[in-house]
Design an enzyme around this catalytic site. Structure first.
Site, mmCIF file in Angstrom:
data_model
loop_
_atom_site.group_PDB
_atom_site.id
_atom_site.type_symbol
_atom_site.label_atom_id
_atom_site.label_comp_id
_atom_site.label_asym_id
_atom_site.label_seq_id
_atom_site.Cartn_x
_atom_site.Cartn_y
_atom_site.Cartn_z
ATOM 1 N N ASP A 73 -13.907 19.156 -27.202
ATOM 2 C CA ASP A 73 -13.212 18.950 -28.468
ATOM 3 C C ASP A 73 -13.063 20.255 -29.213
ATOM 4 O O ASP A 73 -14.040 20.829 -29.696
ATOM 5 C CB ASP A 73 -13.976 17.935 -29.311
ATOM 6 C CG ASP A 73 -13.238 17.580 -30.595
ATOM 7 O OD1 ASP A 73 -12.009 17.757 -30.636
ATOM 8 O OD2 ASP A 73 -13.888 17.141 -31.550
ATOM 9 N N ASP A 275 -5.760 20.281 -31.605
ATOM 10 C CA ASP A 275 -7.003 19.538 -31.415
ATOM 11 C C ASP A 275 -7.018 18.796 -30.089
ATOM 12 O O ASP A 275 -6.361 17.762 -29.935
ATOM 13 C CB ASP A 275 -7.169 18.559 -32.575
ATOM 14 C CG ASP A 275 -8.462 17.764 -32.495
ATOM 15 O OD1 ASP A 275 -9.314 18.105 -31.661
ATOM 16 O OD2 ASP A 275 -8.612 16.812 -33.278
#
Length: 489
Positions: A73, A275
């Protein structure tokens, strides 16, 4: 964080380390891991769980090492693992298969220690959360040992899989409890001289590829086309504090054989976060609705997302994302990368009414949100090679080279050195965006049949198996930001 715990199986790791060069490999296979070497970089292959969402990496935690699969992430900054005693891991049911990605038993590790009891606390915008202790223990990726890495241990968590957050330390969850930061994984890799600077490159490959890669400390010139262009990361306070990989999204255009339309928005400033922990791309409400109109998609009340006939993925067309001003880099995202299956296994659900009756239903990769920052998730990132430079606060970006089998790794020369083989975008703008001046949408007819009623009718009921799985997938897709400490997931 968007992946369902129904998916991962047979993910195998490989790694390399050589004189400040390390390569991480993670892929779906059952044979023994192979080792290779790169200079001053760490390169890892990531498994793509394209239906449940997310890219995953296998690690070992503790002594002896316990195998756990974690989601990579870029939108958060902590490594955390679910505790084997957490209720979500032990109280399994048909709807909760447990911690199938793995969990951590602290009693089985001789090197485990608690460094912040009850101080790990993350709550996400949808109400999901993970709480517990900050711990230190051995962390191993593909044979690379990191001693005493600070991590979160999820003792009370509604999330069944942990994460490898690689963002800025100023976005660590510890700021919400201890008011202090700590050296997270990218920083520790540089401190241990495995890489020369705190930076990494992400290559996710196309939607159908089972793997992608993350390269710490360098770039791979074979994984992109054209020039690698540097753009500024935007500080949330306009100063020197950086918490997320936010950039100026200057323009989004829809192009088909019939023409090109520029999508407009009422937002004065269009800032988007790159992201990898978000499956889809989230644009302002008005801009997303224009994108839906282009392809004949519509919002489904039943699913809570925009859906589209799966056949749209075969249409010749793309959305072009331009960054940091009119002269900035542009990434084209084809429709084949924006039309996603709702679930795996069995035939897809079908529209039961309207002009698309009988057609298969897919999820559209551009969704709507009313709140900034806006998110460029995996449906965008697969079409780009992106380098994240956390020292110079810059992003390097170029069109991806899908399914490249060649490699040419170039390491950062030193801490603070510019991104290799890159040039800075001219006339950069950190604020503002381009707006459409067109009264019509000429490109729309190239995407679909031009029937305006077609999109509106997509909200009708649909039939077919797998709706429980669909609901689970949507739940993971819509997980959002942390209320405090962690960025977007």
């Amino acid at each position: 964080m968007k992946a369902s715990p129904l998916a991962v199986a047979g993910v195998v790791l490989a790694s390399t380390a050589h004189a400040q060069v390390v390569q991480f490999d993670i892929e779906k296979r059952h044979d023994a891991p192979s080792l290779c070497k790169r200079d001053a970089t760490i390169d890892g292959t990531l498994s793509n769980q394209k239906v449940q969402g997310g890219y995953f990496i296998n690690v070992e935690v503790g002594t002896p090492g316990q195998n756990i699969t974690l989601q990579l992430d870029t939108g958060s900054s902590d490594v955390w693992v679910p505790a084997s005693t957490a209720a979500i891991c032990t109280q399994t049911s048909q709807r909760n298969p447990g911690c199938t990605f793995g969990s951590f038993n602290s009693d089985d590790s001789s090197t485990f220690q608690v460094v912040g009891e009850n101080l790990f606390d993350i709550t996400y915008v949808d109400g999901s959360s993970s709480k517990g202790d900050y711990i230190e223990d051995t962390f191993r990726i593909n044979g690379i040992n990191i001693q005493n890495l600070t991590m979160g241990l999820g003792l009370d968590t509604s999330i069944a899989n942990g994460l490898v957050g690689v963002g800025y330390i100023n976005d660590e969850a510890s700021l919400g409890t201890t008011r202090q930061t700590y050296p997270n994984l990218p920083v520790v890799l540089q401190q241990q001289k495995l890489i020369n600077t705190v930076a990494f490159s992400l290559w996710l490959n196309d939607l159908d590829a089972s793997t992608g890669s993350i390269l710490f400390g360098g770039i791979d010139t074979e994984k992109y086309h054209g020039d690698l262009t540097r753009i500024n990361i935007i500080s949330p306070d306009g100063g020197k504090t950086f918490t997320e990989f936010a950039v100026n999204l200057y323009q989004v255009q829809a192009s088909s054989p019939s023409g090109t339309d520029t999508l407009s928005t009422s937002q004065q400033t269009l800032t988007a976060v790159l992201d990898s922990g978000t499956t889809l791309t989230y644009l302002p409400q008005d801009m997303a609705e224009q994108a839906w109109n282009e392809v004949g998609a519509s919002f489904s009340d039943e699913l809570g997302i925009a859906v589209v006939p799966c056949s749209v993925g075969n249409i010749n067309g793309h959305f072009a994302f331009t960054f940091a001003g009119a002269d900035g880099p542009t990434i084209n995202v084809t429709l084949s990368e924006l039309v996603l299956d709702l679930f795996s296994g069995g035939p897809p659900p079908q529209f039961s009414s309207g002009p698309n009756k009988g057609q298969s239903i897919c999820e559209f990769g551009i969704q709507n949100t009313t709140d900034a920052p806006y998110l460029l998730g995996d449906t965008f990132l697969r079409s780009a090679f992106v380098t994240y430079d956390l020292v110079n606060n810059e992003i390097g970006i170029a069109p991806t080279n899908f399914n490249s089998t060649q490699t040419n790794v170039v390491a950062f020369a030193s801490s603070g050195a510019p991104i290799p083989s890159s040039t800075s975008a001219p006339n950069q703008s950190n604020t503002g965006h381009s707006s459409s001046t067109q009264s019509g949408m000429s490109a729309a007819s190239g995407f679909h049949d031009g029937d305006d009623d077609n999109a509106a009718s997509l909200t009708g009921a649909f039939s077919g198996p797998g709706m429980i799985v669909v609901g689970l997938t949507i739940c993971y897709t819509l997980l959002g930001s942390a209320v405090f400490g962690v960025g977007w997931l």
